[in-house]
Design an enzyme around this catalytic site. Structure first.
Site, short mmCIF file in Angstrom:
data_model
loop_
_atom_site.label_atom_id
_atom_site.label_comp_id
_atom_site.label_asym_id
_atom_site.label_seq_id
_atom_site.Cartn_x
_atom_site.Cartn_y
_atom_site.Cartn_z
N LYS A 181 31.51 -1.20 -64.54
CA LYS A 181 30.05 -1.34 -64.67
C LYS A 181 29.55 -2.54 -63.86
CE LYS A 181 25.78 -0.86 -66.14
NZ LYS A 181 25.09 -0.85 -67.39
N LYS A 250 20.33 -10.36 -66.74
CA LYS A 250 21.51 -10.35 -67.62
C LYS A 250 22.72 -9.80 -66.84
CE LYS A 250 21.52 -7.25 -70.79
NZ LYS A 250 22.81 -6.58 -70.48
#
Lengths: 439, 439
Positions: A181, A250
Site C-alpha cells: 500500500k 497521513k
C-alpha cells in the site's frame, strides 16, 4: 437478513461505512463501533447493530475488521484504549486491519497482541484502495499480508470486500500488505499533487481549463488521480469533499518516515509532501486535495511583468502534458525502486498500481522497463529516450520560470532526470532515470 | 575635486550609487545616468555630473561603467535603446559591465558591439558582490573576465572599486566573470533561503529567536548570508530593506536557465527558486529577502495537534544547526560541481566564495575535499562522515514532519545525501555527496 457469521467492524468513516454496509448487504450480521455517534445512528438505518465500546462490538465475534484512520487509533481500539477489542475476542478469532499504517507498526501490533496473552488471535495486514464508492460496492483493491493460516481464515471476507481481480495476497507476511500500500501511495501522493501543479500551470498560461482537462485525460500525461480529481479541480469550490488534504498527508508521512528508516531517498514524494504542508499551513487540511490547485494560482496578477514564450493553445497544452509526463516518469521510478528496496514482488506491485488509484500512462509505458532495469535484465531497443523527457519537461520548467510561478514537482523531476542523464549518457532510455535511486 | 580621467556611470541604484559616489571620492569626474530622476538629483549633491541619456553620459568619456539591474536593461542602455552609450564612446574606450548577467548574454553583447561597428571598444565582464556599503567604500568583491588588453585598460578602476584582496581576474575571457558570479550566487541563493528556513523551524520549535540567532552564527551552521540577514529576519517588519526578493530571483533565474542550457542539474538552487516564487506569489517581491521567514511561520497554530519529539532548547538548537549544515554541504557541492562543469578554476571559486557573501562554515570545512573529489584526487583520512550528516539532518526533517511544517531545502538536501550514500556506501566521507552531480 443476516445469514453468514456475525462480525465486528470498528471505524465507520467514509471508507469503513461503505465497507461495513456492503457486508450487511452480503448477508453478514455486522456490529459496528465508531466514536462519532451520528454515524452509528446512520449505520443502524442500514441494518447494522451497534456497540458503545470496541470490546462490546468484538465480544463473541470470530472476526473483527478495523478501518480506523491511523496506527495510533488502531492501537487504541484494539489494545490500549478503553475497553479494547482484542481481549474481548473469542479464541482463534481473526483481526483484519484495513487501515493504512506503516509496515513497522503492523509488525509491532502482531507482537503486542501476542504479548497481551492472545497468540491465538490471527492478524491480517490488509490495507485497501479505491475510494468510498468501491468500498460500498465491495470492489476495493486489497493488499493482504499474513501467515497462511490467517489468510485462509480471512479469505472469504477479503473476497467479499474486493474486486476479484484486485485482491492481492502479498508474499512476506505481516507488513507486506502495508508495504505494498505504501508503494502504491508513492504514486498517489505524487499524482494528486501533479494534477494540481499541471492545472495550476494551465491556469497561469491562460488555457481554458475544461478543454485542457479533457485533452490531458486523453494524453500521455494521464493518471488515475488526474482523471479522478479533475471534476473537483474544475469546481469553483473544489467540492464535493471526497478526500481531504489531511488524508494524503497521513500517507506521505508513512512513506517518508519509512523511507528515512530504510535510509532510502524519496525526492519526489518529499517534494509533494512539502507542498501538502504548505496547504496545511494555509488552513486547507480539511479541504479536498483537489483544492491544492490554489497553491499554484494564488499569485496570478501579482507578479509584475512576465512574458510567456508559448503563444498557441497547442504549444501551451504540450508544455502541461510534458510537465505531467516528466513527473509521472519519476514517480514511477521512485515507486518501483522503493518497492524493490523493501523486497516486494515488482510484477505484483506493477499490476496492483496500474489497476488502482496509482495508474498513469507513464507507469504503463515505462514501468516494465524500469522493473527490468531494477532486476538487471536487458531491455528492448525501442524504448523512449530520457533526453526527450529532459527536453520537453525542461521547456515546461522554462516557461513556468518566465511566468515566475512554482512547479515544485516539475523541478524535482527535471533535476533527477538531469542527474540520471549525467551518469547514463545522452542516449539513455527513459527507464535509466531509475539509476538515481539505485545503489 | 576631480583630478583623474572623466568617466560615465550608468545605473545609479543601491549598488551603482555607492560605486559611483566612491569613484567621485577617489577623484574621478563621474557623469551619471539613471532613468529615475530623484537619484540624479541626489547624485549631483554628492558631486557628480548628470546626463539625460546614456549617449550624453558616455560622450567623450574613455570609460563607461554599467551597473543596471538586468541583461535586458544593459542591452537597452548600451546598444538598443534611445540614444545608447556605446555609439557615443570615443575610439578605444572601455565598457565595464558590472551587472549580474548570464555568461551567454555578455558573450553575445561583445559580438553585438563589434557587429555595431565598434570592434575598437573594450568590454570587461566584471560582476560584483558585497552589498551597498562595500560598494560605497570601494571594497567590493569583483570577478573580471576579458581580453588581456581590456583588463589592462580597466585594471586601475577595478582596483579602486574593490578590496585589493577581493579582485579576481578570471581566466577564460568574456563570460568567465559572469560564470564566477553565477557560481557564487548558487551559494547566495541557497543560503539566503536556508537562513529563513532555519529560523522558521526555530520559530515552530518555540525557540527564543534572538538567542538562537546568536548561537547559530557561532555554529557550523554559519553562513555569511545567515549572519548578514539575521537582523532583518529578527526585525518585526523585516527591515530596513537591503536586498529585495526580486533581486535574488533575478540571480536564481540566471543560474537555473544557464544550468538547463548546460544540461546540468541544480536541485538545491531549483528548490530555493521555487520557494522564492512562492514569496513572489504572496506579493513579497519588493520586500527584503529576510522576510521570507514568513513562508515558514504562517501556518503556526493552524495545524491541529502536532507534537515535537525534542524537548530541551539544546536539542532543538541542534536540530536547527543540523538543518543548516546539511543544506550548506549540498549547496557547496552544487556550487563547486557547477563551477567545474563550466570550466572555472576551482581554487579561485573557492577563495572568492569564502571571502564574499557565499561563505559558510561547511564550504570552508568540506569545500577543499569536494574540490579534490571533483579533480579525482585522493583525500585525507580524517574527513567528516556523510552518514553523520544524513542522521543529523534526518532528525531535523523528522521533527519538521512531526510539526507538519515544510523544510524545502532540508528535504532536498537529505534526499541528495541519501542518493549519494546509496552509491558511495555507508562509510563515505562528506565530500562524496558531490557524486550526485558527477557524470
Amino acid at each position: 437478513m443476516a445469514s453468514k457469521e456475525p462480525l465486528s467492524f470498528i471505524g465507520l468513516g467514509a471508507m469503513g461505512f461503505g465497507m461495513a454496509t456492503n457486508l450487511i448487504k452480503e448477508g453478514y450480521a455486522v456490529t459496528g463501533f465508531d466514536v462519532w455517534a451520528p454515524t452509528l445512528e446512520r449505520f443502524t438505518k442500514e441494518g447494522g447493530s451497534t456497540a458503545s465500546t470496541p470490546a462490546e462490538a468484538a465480544s463473541g465475534k470470530n472476526v473483527c475488521i478495523c478501518m480506523v484512520a491511523t496506527a495510533q487509533q488502531a492501537q487504541e481500539v484494539l489494545l490500549d484504549g478503553e475497553k479494547p477489542a482484542v481481549p474481548a475476542l473469542p479464541k482463534g478469532a481473526v483481526v483484519l486491519l484495513c487501515s493504512t499504517v506503516p509496515c513497522s507498526y503492523v509488525q509491532e501490533l502482531e507482537k503486542a497482541i501476542h504479548a497481551a496473552g492472545r497468540p491465538d488471535v490471527h492478524l491480517i495486514d490488509c490495507p485497501v484502495s479505491g475510494g468510498a464508492i468501491r468500498a460500498g460496492n465491495g470492489t476495493l483493491s486489497i493488499m493482504a499480508g499474513a501467515s497462511d493460516a490467517a489468510i485462509a481464515r480471512g479469505q472469504e471476507l477479503l473476497q467479499v470486500m474486493s474486486d476479484p481481480a484486485k485482491l492481492y495476497i502479498v508474499a512476506g507476511g505481516i507488513g507486506a500488505g502495508s508495504n505494498m500500500k505504501m508503494c502504491h501511495q508513492v504514486l498517489a501522493a505524487n499524482q494528486i499533487a501533479s494534477a494540481s501543479e499541471a492545472m495550476g500551470l494551465a491556469h497561469q498560461l491562460d488555457l481554458d481549463l475544461s478543454k485542457t482537462a479533457e485533452a490531458l485525460i486523453k494524453s500521455d500525461g494521464w493518471s488515475w488521480m488526474l482523471e479522478n480529481r479533475m471534476p473537483r479541480i474544475l469546481d469553483a469550490d473544489h467540492g464535493p469533499l471526497a478526500s481531504a488534504v489531511n488524508i494524503i498527508i497521513k500517507d506521505t508521512s508513512i512513506i517518508t518516515v519509512e523511507a528515512r528508516r530504510a535510509e532510502f531517498p524519496t525526492p519526489m514524494t518529499s517534494t509533494a509532501e512539502q507542498m501538502y504542508f504548505l496547504g496545511l499551513g494555509k488552513g486547507y487540511g480539511t479541504d479536498d486535495d483537489a483544492s491544492l490547485i490554489r497553491l499554484y494560482t494564488e499569485g496570478k496578477g501579482k507578479l509584475g511583468p512576465v512574458k510567456a514564450a508559448s503563444t498557441t493553445d497547442d504549444e501551451k497544452l504540450a508544455l502541461v502534458t510534458s510537465l505531467l509526463k516528466g513527473i509521472h516518469l519519476c514517480a514511477a521510478a521512485e515507486t518501483l525502486s522503493f518497492a524493490h528496496h523493501v523486497g516486494l514482488d515488482l510484477e505484483q506491485v506493477f499490476e496492483l498500481c496500474i489497476n488502482a488509484a496509482g495508474g498513469s500512462a507513464m507507469l504503463s509505458k515505462v514501468g516494465p522497463n524500469i522493473m527490468k532495469a531494477l532486476r538487471g535484465e536487458a531491455r528492448g531497443g525501442d524504448a523512449l529516450q530520457l533526453a526527450d523527457f529532459a527536453r520537453d519537461l525542461g521547456a515546461a520548467v522554462d516557461e513556468a520560470q518566465r511566468l515566475k510561478v512554482p512547479v515544485f514537482l516539475g523541478n524535482s523531476a527535471l533535476n533527477l532526470i538531469r542527474v540520471a542523464l549525467r551518469k547514463a549518457g545522452a542516449d539513455a532510455a527513459a527507464d535509466s532515470v531509475v539509476s538515481v535511486w539505485s545503489s
